[in-house]
Design a protein around this motif. Structure first.
Motif, short mmCIF file in Angstrom:
data_model
loop_
_atom_site.label_atom_id
_atom_site.label_comp_id
_atom_site.label_asym_id
_atom_site.label_seq_id
_atom_site.Cartn_x
_atom_site.Cartn_y
_atom_site.Cartn_z
N ALA A 83 0.88 -1.17 0.00
CA ALA A 83 0.00 0.00 0.00
C ALA A 83 0.92 1.22 0.00
N TRP A 84 0.86 2.00 -1.07
CA TRP A 84 1.82 3.09 -1.22
C TRP A 84 1.75 4.07 -0.05
N THR A 85 0.63 4.13 0.62
CA THR A 85 0.52 5.07 1.73
C THR A 85 1.37 4.68 2.93
N LEU A 86 1.95 3.47 2.94
CA LEU A 86 2.82 3.10 4.06
C LEU A 86 4.26 3.57 3.84
N LEU A 87 4.57 4.09 2.63
CA LEU A 87 5.93 4.53 2.37
C LEU A 87 6.41 5.59 3.36
N PRO A 88 5.56 6.57 3.74
CA PRO A 88 6.04 7.51 4.78
C PRO A 88 6.39 6.83 6.09
N TRP A 89 5.66 5.76 6.42
CA TRP A 89 5.97 5.04 7.66
C TRP A 89 7.32 4.32 7.55
N LEU A 90 7.59 3.76 6.39
CA LEU A 90 8.88 3.11 6.19
C LEU A 90 10.01 4.14 6.22
N ALA A 91 9.76 5.30 5.61
CA ALA A 91 10.77 6.36 5.65
C ALA A 91 11.02 6.82 7.08
N MET A 92 9.95 6.91 7.87
CA MET A 92 10.11 7.29 9.27
C MET A 92 10.92 6.25 10.03
N LEU A 123 7.00 -2.65 13.04
CA LEU A 123 5.58 -2.62 13.42
C LEU A 123 4.79 -1.46 12.79
N PRO A 124 5.33 -0.23 12.69
CA PRO A 124 4.54 0.81 12.01
C PRO A 124 4.20 0.45 10.57
N GLY A 125 5.16 -0.12 9.85
CA GLY A 125 4.90 -0.51 8.47
C GLY A 125 3.91 -1.64 8.37
N VAL A 126 4.03 -2.63 9.27
CA VAL A 126 3.09 -3.75 9.26
C VAL A 126 1.68 -3.26 9.57
N ALA A 127 1.56 -2.36 10.53
CA ALA A 127 0.25 -1.82 10.89
C ALA A 127 -0.37 -1.05 9.73
N ALA A 128 0.45 -0.27 9.03
CA ALA A 128 -0.07 0.56 7.94
C ALA A 128 -0.34 -0.24 6.68
N SER A 129 0.29 -1.40 6.54
CA SER A 129 0.16 -2.16 5.29
C SER A 129 -1.17 -2.87 5.16
#
Length: 263
Positions: A83-92, A123-129
């Motif tokens: 989900a492209w919207t999780l990219l900010p979470w991965l960047a964070m 975990l932030p990326g997994v939650a957002a995905s």
């Protein structure tokens, strides 16, 4: 079975003249299951017309251009994995781990922030995905046959493909134990999926992240002493936990088909 009268069939064959809509509908339904009535309508002229149409279609298929190859819509391919919207979470996450590396070098006397953050890094990326809040086409994707555990695992793998190399580089650059950097990360990720089967992936990730922060991360920083859970003797414990949680996930696979907005 009650067959239409010859008069009705004749009128039907001539375009339904004099027949109301209900009668036309009942005749068509009847013809779907009655070969005798279909044969009654198949006059020589009709049969000849059908033969000529079939021959024309065969010729058009043989001489026409080849069918275009099927291409799966691009959004369905990448949405299954990311989900492209999780990219900010991965960047964070990358930014936070980078800061942890810098702090470990600046203040080597403090407990390793790389070790303390490694378990909760993905975990932030997994939650957002896998969450309605972060995926604008969540309702569309969740109704496809590929949804459920398979999609959760694909998207989790996409997160780990980004996070694990970052943690590996962070561990090598700070001289921390790679086993204690990577195994807790995998254990928490598998634990999030196992717990997420019952409460939703996002609540599970948030809950485990808060629990780790309150029980280990903050107390370690306050006491300036690394928790026993992250000392060399705990490697085997993390390995067992990672394997146990990973083995539990397939056993609760059916629960992922019923995940709702809290997933």
């Amino acid at each position: 079975m009650t067959h239409p009268t010859p008069t009705i069939l004749t009128r039907y064959a001539h375009g339904g003249n004099g027949l109301d809509d209900a009668t036309l509908w009942s005749v068509e339904v009847h013809l779907d299951g009655c070969a005798d009535c279909r044969a009654h309508l198949a006059t020589p002229a009709t049969a000849d017309l059908l033969d000529r149409v079939a021959a024309s279609l065969d010729q058009a298929i043989r001489t026409g251009p080849a069918p275009a190859p099927y291409r799966r819509p691009a959004f369905t391919v990448h949405r299954r994995w990311l989900a492209w919207t999780l990219l900010p979470w991965l960047a964070m996450t990358i930014a936070v781990v980078t800061c942890a590396v810098a702090l470990d070098r600046v203040a080597p006397s403090l407990p390793s922030l790389v070790l303390l953050l490694a378990p909760v890094a993905p975990l932030p990326g997994v939650a957002a995905s896998w969450s309605r809040r972060f995926d604008p086409v969540w309702e569309l994707i969740v109704t496809t046959p590929s949804a459920g555990l398979a999609m959760v695992l694909r998207r989790t793998l996409a997160v780990l493909v980004v996070v694990l190399p970052v943690l590996l580089v962070a561990g090598l650059s700070t001289g921390t134990s790679l086993a204690l950097t990577l195994l807790p990360c995998l254990a928490f990720t598998a634990g999030t999926l196992a717990l997420g089967a019952f409460v939703g992936v996002r609540p599970a990730a948030i809950g485990l992240g808060l629990a780790w922060s309150g029980a280990v991360l903050l107390p370690s920083l306050a006491s300036e002493s690394l928790s026993p859970l992250l000392r060399p003797g705990s490697t085997a414990l993390w390995a067992v936990a990672a394997v146990a949680f990973a083995a539990l996930v397939p056993l609760v696979a059916t629960h992922f088909r019923r995940l709702r907005s809290g997933a």
